[in-house]
Motif scaffolding. Structure first.
Motif, PDB file in Angstrom:
ATOM      1  N   THR A 212       0.821  -1.216   0.000  1.00 63.31           N
ATOM      2  CA  THR A 212       0.000   0.000   0.000  1.00 63.31           C
ATOM      3  C   THR A 212       0.853   1.264   0.000  1.00 63.31           C
ATOM      4  O   THR A 212       0.424   2.302  -0.504  1.00 63.31           O
ATOM      5  CB  THR A 212      -0.957   0.014   1.205  1.00 63.31           C
ATOM      6  OG1 THR A 212      -0.210  -0.104   2.412  1.00 63.31           O
ATOM      7  CG2 THR A 212      -1.964  -1.128   1.121  1.00 63.31           C
ATOM      8  N   LEU A 242      -6.692  -3.347   2.501  1.00 61.54           N
ATOM      9  CA  LEU A 242      -7.837  -3.137   1.614  1.00 61.54           C
ATOM     10  C   LEU A 242      -8.489  -1.778   1.864  1.00 61.54           C
ATOM     11  O   LEU A 242      -8.892  -1.084   0.921  1.00 61.54           O
ATOM     12  CB  LEU A 242      -8.865  -4.258   1.816  1.00 61.54           C
ATOM     13  CG  LEU A 242      -8.408  -5.664   1.415  1.00 61.54           C
ATOM     14  CD1 LEU A 242      -9.470  -6.687   1.781  1.00 61.54           C
ATOM     15  CD2 LEU A 242      -8.101  -5.732  -0.083  1.00 61.54           C
ATOM     16  N   LEU A 243      -8.578  -1.378   3.122  1.00 60.31           N
ATOM     17  CA  LEU A 243      -9.169  -0.067   3.443  1.00 60.31           C
ATOM     18  C   LEU A 243      -8.304   1.064   2.901  1.00 60.31           C
ATOM     19  O   LEU A 243      -8.820   2.076   2.413  1.00 60.31           O
ATOM     20  CB  LEU A 243      -9.348   0.065   4.948  1.00 60.31           C
ATOM     21  CG  LEU A 243     -10.430  -0.837   5.569  1.00 60.31           C
ATOM     22  CD1 LEU A 243     -10.405  -0.740   7.089  1.00 60.31           C
ATOM     23  CD2 LEU A 243     -11.815  -0.469   5.031  1.00 60.31           C
ATOM     24  N   LYS A 246      -8.958   1.252  -0.729  1.00 56.05           N
ATOM     25  CA  LYS A 246     -10.274   1.842  -0.960  1.00 56.05           C
ATOM     26  C   LYS A 246     -10.212   3.368  -0.914  1.00 56.05           C
ATOM     27  O   LYS A 246     -10.927   4.064  -1.659  1.00 56.05           O
ATOM     28  CB  LYS A 246     -11.265   1.327   0.096  1.00 56.05           C
ATOM     29  CG  LYS A 246     -12.670   1.918   0.000  1.00 56.05           C
ATOM     30  CD  LYS A 246     -13.390   1.433  -1.248  1.00 56.05           C
ATOM     31  CE  LYS A 246     -14.834   1.884  -1.248  1.00 56.05           C
ATOM     32  NZ  LYS A 246     -15.546   1.439  -2.477  1.00 56.05           N
ATOM     33  N   ASN A 247      -9.349   3.883  -0.066  1.00 56.09           N
ATOM     34  CA  ASN A 247      -9.228   5.332   0.079  1.00 56.09           C
ATOM     35  C   ASN A 247      -8.323   5.960  -0.985  1.00 56.09           C
ATOM     36  O   ASN A 247      -8.120   7.181  -0.975  1.00 56.09           O
ATOM     37  CB  ASN A 247      -8.689   5.679   1.475  1.00 56.09           C
ATOM     38  CG  ASN A 247      -9.702   5.380   2.562  1.00 56.09           C
ATOM     39  OD1 ASN A 247     -10.902   5.487   2.339  1.00 56.09           O
ATOM     40  ND2 ASN A 247      -9.228   4.992   3.738  1.00 56.09           N
ATOM     41  N   GLU A 249      -8.236   6.931  -4.576  1.00 60.78           N
ATOM     42  CA  GLU A 249      -9.249   7.134  -5.607  1.00 60.78           C
ATOM     43  C   GLU A 249      -8.884   6.477  -6.938  1.00 60.78           C
ATOM     44  O   GLU A 249      -9.753   5.966  -7.658  1.00 60.78           O
ATOM     45  CB  GLU A 249      -9.472   8.632  -5.822  1.00 60.78           C
ATOM     46  CG  GLU A 249     -10.576   8.963  -6.803  1.00 60.78           C
ATOM     47  CD  GLU A 249     -10.781  10.453  -6.949  1.00 60.78           C
ATOM     48  OE1 GLU A 249     -11.595  10.854  -7.817  1.00 60.78           O
ATOM     49  OE2 GLU A 249     -10.143  11.220  -6.215  1.00 60.78           O
ATOM     50  N   PRO A 253     -10.164  -1.847  -8.679  1.00 57.71           N
ATOM     51  CA  PRO A 253     -10.495  -3.027  -7.878  1.00 57.71           C
ATOM     52  C   PRO A 253     -10.475  -4.334  -8.667  1.00 57.71           C
ATOM     53  O   PRO A 253     -11.501  -4.977  -8.891  1.00 57.71           O
ATOM     54  CB  PRO A 253     -11.902  -2.712  -7.360  1.00 57.71           C
ATOM     55  CG  PRO A 253     -12.494  -1.881  -8.444  1.00 57.71           C
ATOM     56  CD  PRO A 253     -11.367  -1.044  -8.998  1.00 57.71           C
ATOM     57  N   ILE A 289     -15.654  -4.554   0.751  1.00 59.00           N
ATOM     58  CA  ILE A 289     -15.061  -3.218   0.627  1.00 59.00           C
ATOM     59  C   ILE A 289     -15.149  -2.700  -0.804  1.00 59.00           C
ATOM     60  O   ILE A 289     -15.340  -1.505  -1.041  1.00 59.00           O
ATOM     61  CB  ILE A 289     -13.602  -3.255   1.116  1.00 59.00           C
ATOM     62  CG1 ILE A 289     -13.564  -3.576   2.617  1.00 59.00           C
ATOM     63  CG2 ILE A 289     -12.882  -1.940   0.834  1.00 59.00           C
ATOM     64  CD1 ILE A 289     -12.181  -3.844   3.168  1.00 59.00           C
ATOM     65  N   PHE A 290     -15.038  -3.602  -1.780  1.00 59.16           N
ATOM     66  CA  PHE A 290     -15.116  -3.256  -3.205  1.00 59.16           C
ATOM     67  C   PHE A 290     -16.232  -4.068  -3.859  1.00 59.16           C
ATOM     68  O   PHE A 290     -15.984  -5.138  -4.437  1.00 59.16           O
ATOM     69  CB  PHE A 290     -13.797  -3.564  -3.917  1.00 59.16           C
ATOM     70  CG  PHE A 290     -12.598  -2.819  -3.414  1.00 59.16           C
ATOM     71  CD1 PHE A 290     -12.306  -1.537  -3.879  1.00 59.16           C
ATOM     72  CD2 PHE A 290     -11.752  -3.392  -2.468  1.00 59.16           C
ATOM     73  CE1 PHE A 290     -11.186  -0.850  -3.433  1.00 59.16           C
ATOM     74  CE2 PHE A 290     -10.636  -2.723  -2.019  1.00 59.16           C
ATOM     75  CZ  PHE A 290     -10.352  -1.441  -2.488  1.00 59.16           C
ATOM     76  N   ALA A 293     -15.601  -5.403  -7.375  1.00 54.89           N
ATOM     77  CA  ALA A 293     -14.282  -5.986  -7.628  1.00 54.89           C
ATOM     78  C   ALA A 293     -14.352  -7.230  -8.510  1.00 54.89           C
ATOM     79  O   ALA A 293     -15.319  -8.003  -8.450  1.00 54.89           O
ATOM     80  CB  ALA A 293     -13.604  -6.346  -6.316  1.00 54.89           C
ATOM     81  N   ASN A 397     -12.481  -2.626 -13.083  1.00 53.01           N
ATOM     82  CA  ASN A 397     -12.318  -4.022 -12.662  1.00 53.01           C
ATOM     83  C   ASN A 397     -11.861  -4.932 -13.803  1.00 53.01           C
ATOM     84  O   ASN A 397     -11.950  -6.149 -13.712  1.00 53.01           O
ATOM     85  CB  ASN A 397     -13.596  -4.564 -12.010  1.00 53.01           C
ATOM     86  CG  ASN A 397     -14.756  -4.724 -12.985  1.00 53.01           C
ATOM     87  OD1 ASN A 397     -14.602  -4.573 -14.195  1.00 53.01           O
ATOM     88  ND2 ASN A 397     -15.925  -5.029 -12.452  1.00 53.01           N
TER      89      ASN A 397
END
Length: 440
Positions: A212, A242-243, A246-247, A249, A253, A289-290, A293, A397
């Motif tokens: 990440t 994963l979070l 997600k943040n 932009e 996914p 979360i997605f 995805a 995706n």
């Protein structure tokens, strides 16, 4: 002087070939699209299976026969993992491994300037303490997706895999080097960046960083519209990761999570570091979360000792997980690995039959995934048109989307438009652009 490249294997090899081509160009070479008339031919090899080695040797024989006066260089994973075997290959003038790729152009120049050509081998074995080899690729090719290798090596030693011997231990590209390379790609028009590695999920593990961190580094480069990840080992992805994604932009996914088998007994024999329950928890987290995805995977069939019951268990797990796409391959014994010496090797006909059944299941699941895309409105990054009937591109995706090509519409290459998906076909969806300003 002209140089021609032949590349076998994965996206990492493709990236490394691009980096070598850049180095040759800096030393005065012109990269040719044909071997004929080339002063130097570089073969970047793969050794993931014995069949890979065979293809490399066949290519060498063919190229030497057709280009008797060219300087031929064999490099990559095959000679690194099987040094003594590679040294016996008579068709190659210079043999190198997976280290010090930036030196290959210099070796070629020295050989070309020599009055006599003698066979040379420059293979350095790994010690486990190497740093990430500096490499960069700032291609100005007319493509929309730029690949960057940010990780090398593997510490896992799966029982069927030779790659730790071909690539050494894990090591990672420094964040500042990633940012610099991405900046160069963006300046050349790339909007989507794909991060790849030999064991990508382990990025930064030796330096207190994580994958990440690399994604966030790329996201801070102005002009990057999309970030995509290569193949991932499932045990290295956490809920917190994963979070963070997600943040981000620009993150796309699409998760290619290497499975290999949906049977715990087989996974243990493979020396994989997770169970099917672990894998299921990760996929559930991803989909929570997605919601849009895509989860794709690799599945091996016919591993030594895999019974019909084990295979059926793997089939059921694949069906239950509902992957959007599956790469299926039969197990191939790899000399130098533990699995090659295991008892109860599966015969070829059984492996082929199981591969066919798993492949058909994969096609069924892919059709279901594509049907589920119908009705959605998604941003599509369009690529160079390869036919007169359709514009084509990919959603975040990685759904392949085509729209009918009207004579009045100019090329959509390297532009992002919102598309309403109207219909699913085999392998792709059909849509139409909705009225909106292009996002790129």
């Amino acid at each position: 002087m002209k140089v021609f490249f032949v590349t076998f294997g994965c996206k990492v090899n493709t990236y490394e070939t691009g980096c070598m081509a850049k180095t040759f160009a800096e030393k005065g070479f012109t990269v040719s699209d044909t071997a004929e008339g080339s002063d130097v031919i570089v073969i970047n090899s793969c050794t993931v299976t014995s069949a890979s080695d065979k293809k490399v040797r066949q290519s060498l024989r063919k190229l030497r026969h057709e280009n008797p006066d060219s300087l031929i260089i064999l490099t990559g994973c095959y000679p690194q993992a099987f040094e003594e075997e590679a040294k016996k290959i008579t068709e190659a003038d210079i043999i190198t491994g997976t280290r010090n790729r930036s030196e290959i152009a210099g070796l070629a120049l020295n050989a070309l300037s020599s009055s006599s050509r003698t066979k040379e081998a420059y293979i350095q074995q790994y010690t486990g303490h190497e740093a990430f080899e500096p490499m960069s690729y700032d291609s100005n090719e007319r493509k929309t997706r730029g690949f960057i290798k940010i990780q090398d090596g593997c510490n896992q030693f799966c029982s069927y895999c030779i790659i730790p011997f071909a690539r050494g231990r894990i090591r990672s590209k420094p964040p500042e080097d990633i940012a610099s390379e991405v900046t160069a790609l963006v300046k050349n028009g790339y909007q989507e960046i794909v991060l790849v590695g030999i064991n990508l999920a382990f990025y930064g593990a030796e330096a207190g960083l994580s994958l990440t961190d690399a994604v966030e580094t790329v996201s801070r480069v102005e002009g990057v519209k999309r970030i995509r990840l290569g193949s991932l080992e499932p045990e290295m992805i956490s809920g917190d990761d994963l979070l963070k994604l997600k943040n981000t932009e620009s993150f796309c996914p699409q998760f290619h999570l290497s499975l290999q088998s949906g049977c715990d007994r087989t996974l243990k024999a493979m020396n994989r570091k997770y169970t099917t329950a672990d894998y299921t928890r990760l996929v559930s987290s991803i989909r929570n979360i997605f919601p849009d995805a895509a989860v794709t995977t690799d599945v091996m069939v016919g591993f030594p000792g895999e019974t019909e019951e084990d295979f059926e268990e793997s089939m059921e797990f694949v069906r239950k997980t509902a992957f959007s796409k599956i790469h299926v391959f039969p197990y191939s014994p790899r000399s130098g690995t533990k699995a090659a010496a295991m008892p109860d090797q599966i015969n070829s006909s059984t492996k082929s039959e199981r591969a066919a059944r798993m492949t058909e299941l994969g096609h069924e699941l892919e059709r279901e995934f594509l049907r589920a895309q119908v009705g959605k409105t998604v941003p599509v990054l369009f690529e160079k048109e390869n036919c007169t009937s359709f514009h084509r591109g990919y959603s975040p995706n990685y759904t392949l989307v085509k729209i009918k090509r009207e004579p009045s519409i100019k090329s959509l290459r390297n532009s992002i438009f919102y598309v309403k998906i109207k219909e699913s076909m085999n392998g792709f969806c059909i849509g139409e652009i909705i009225p909106a300003e292009p996002k790129g």
